[in-house]
Design a protein around this motif. Structure first.
Motif, mmCIF file in Angstrom:
data_model
loop_
_atom_site.group_PDB
_atom_site.id
_atom_site.type_symbol
_atom_site.label_atom_id
_atom_site.label_comp_id
_atom_site.label_asym_id
_atom_site.label_seq_id
_atom_site.Cartn_x
_atom_site.Cartn_y
_atom_site.Cartn_z
ATOM 1 N N LYS A 114 17.019 -43.110 -0.117
ATOM 2 C CA LYS A 114 16.544 -42.247 0.874
ATOM 3 C C LYS A 114 15.093 -42.004 0.563
ATOM 4 N N LEU A 115 14.721 -42.080 -0.659
ATOM 5 C CA LEU A 115 13.289 -41.764 -0.945
ATOM 6 C C LEU A 115 12.998 -42.883 -1.804
ATOM 7 N N ILE A 168 16.811 -32.849 -6.258
ATOM 8 C CA ILE A 168 16.685 -33.505 -4.940
ATOM 9 C C ILE A 168 15.943 -34.644 -4.868
ATOM 10 N N VAL A 169 14.788 -34.887 -5.703
ATOM 11 C CA VAL A 169 13.984 -35.917 -5.820
ATOM 12 C C VAL A 169 14.856 -37.346 -6.384
ATOM 13 N N VAL A 223 7.044 -39.907 -4.672
ATOM 14 C CA VAL A 223 6.560 -38.615 -5.064
ATOM 15 C C VAL A 223 5.324 -38.918 -5.807
ATOM 16 N N LEU A 281 17.976 -38.144 -3.913
ATOM 17 C CA LEU A 281 17.386 -38.987 -2.615
ATOM 18 C C LEU A 281 17.019 -40.301 -3.062
ATOM 19 N N LYS A 282 16.545 -40.546 -4.457
ATOM 20 C CA LYS A 282 16.056 -41.757 -4.895
ATOM 21 C C LYS A 282 17.293 -42.533 -5.142
ATOM 22 N N HIS A 301 6.504 -30.606 -0.643
ATOM 23 C CA HIS A 301 7.765 -30.571 -0.041
ATOM 24 C C HIS A 301 8.104 -31.296 1.199
ATOM 25 N N PHE A 331 10.515 -33.935 0.375
ATOM 26 C CA PHE A 331 11.802 -33.727 -0.237
ATOM 27 C C PHE A 331 11.932 -32.134 -0.033
#
Ligand code: HEC
Ligand code: HEC
Ligand code: HEC
Length: 112
Positions: free
Chosen positions: A77-78, A68-69, A83, A72-73, A59, A62
């Motif tokens: 933003k990720l 959320i993963v 991950v 955000l992708k 975490h 994220f």
């Protein structure tokens, strides 16, 4: 301070900490993560919590929020596979150290 008062404070503190730990939302025991065309990844969340202890080993990348993963992708933003690289890095290090761990091959995690 009187000894009795100290005991009362200790007991109250213990109850508070236990309640906080009990109330902590640990999320689902098992989570399906989207792995694109390589196939989805079934992730045993509880198994990792129990064997690793430290939530921030994952975490840090994220927050503790469902879905959320991918979110955000999608929002850029990720980074894709960021991950995944963290999952693999830990598995590789533990494998090299001869410890019980998870897969390091694509098919060990991704199932079509
Ligand atoms: C080995 C990695 C890892 C560890 C360690 C970990 N988590 Fe998670 N956690 C995840 C992943 C992956 C998700 C899924 C995020 C998503 O759905 O996009 C997640 C999701 C969650 C969620 C959202 C609810 C849900 O069911 O999706 C909560 C709450 C959560 N984690 C709490 C915790 C707590 C508390 C700890 C420590 C006790 C912890 N996690 C440890 C990887 C981890
Ligand atoms: C330890 C488990 C694990 C292993 C091993 C693994 N992956 Fe992943 N992979 C994931 C997870 C979790 C995600 C989703 C999160 C992310 O994108 O970081 C993912 C995402 C992906 C994605 C989608 C990225 C995107 O564009 O959104 C592709 C493609 C992928 N993996 C290919 C591979 C290939 C090819 C291999 C083998 C060389 C591999 N993976 C090995 C866990 C793993
Ligand atoms: C900090 C180290 C660490 C990280 C990060 C980590 N793992 Fe693991 N993983 C482990 C360990 C340790 C085990 C073995 C746990 C056990 O069996 O007691 C394991 C086991 C697994 C297994 C096999 C579970 C089974 O069926 O027995 C899978 C699949 C897996 N991990 C996927 C992932 C994915 C996907 C991620 C990233 C979202 C991830 N791991 C992140 C340490 C890690």
């Amino acid at each position: 301070m009187k000894r009795q008062a100290k005991t009362v404070i200790l007991v109250a503190g213990f109850i508070l900490v236990s309640t906080l730990l009990w109330a902590q939302n640990k999320g689902a025991g098992q989570i399906i993560l989207s792995g694109g065309t390589t196939g989805n990844v079934t992730f045993k969340h509880k198994l990792h919590q129990d064997s690793l202890g430290d939530c921030n080993l994952c975490h840090n990348l994220f927050p503790q929020t469902p879905g959320i993963v991918q979110k955000l992708k999608d929002e850029g933003k990720l980074e894709n596979k960021k991950v995944m690289n963290q999952c693999q890095k830990c598995h590789r290090e533990k494998t090299n150290a001869g410890l019980k761990t998870g897969p390091v091959t694509c098919k060990g995690c991704h199932v079509k």
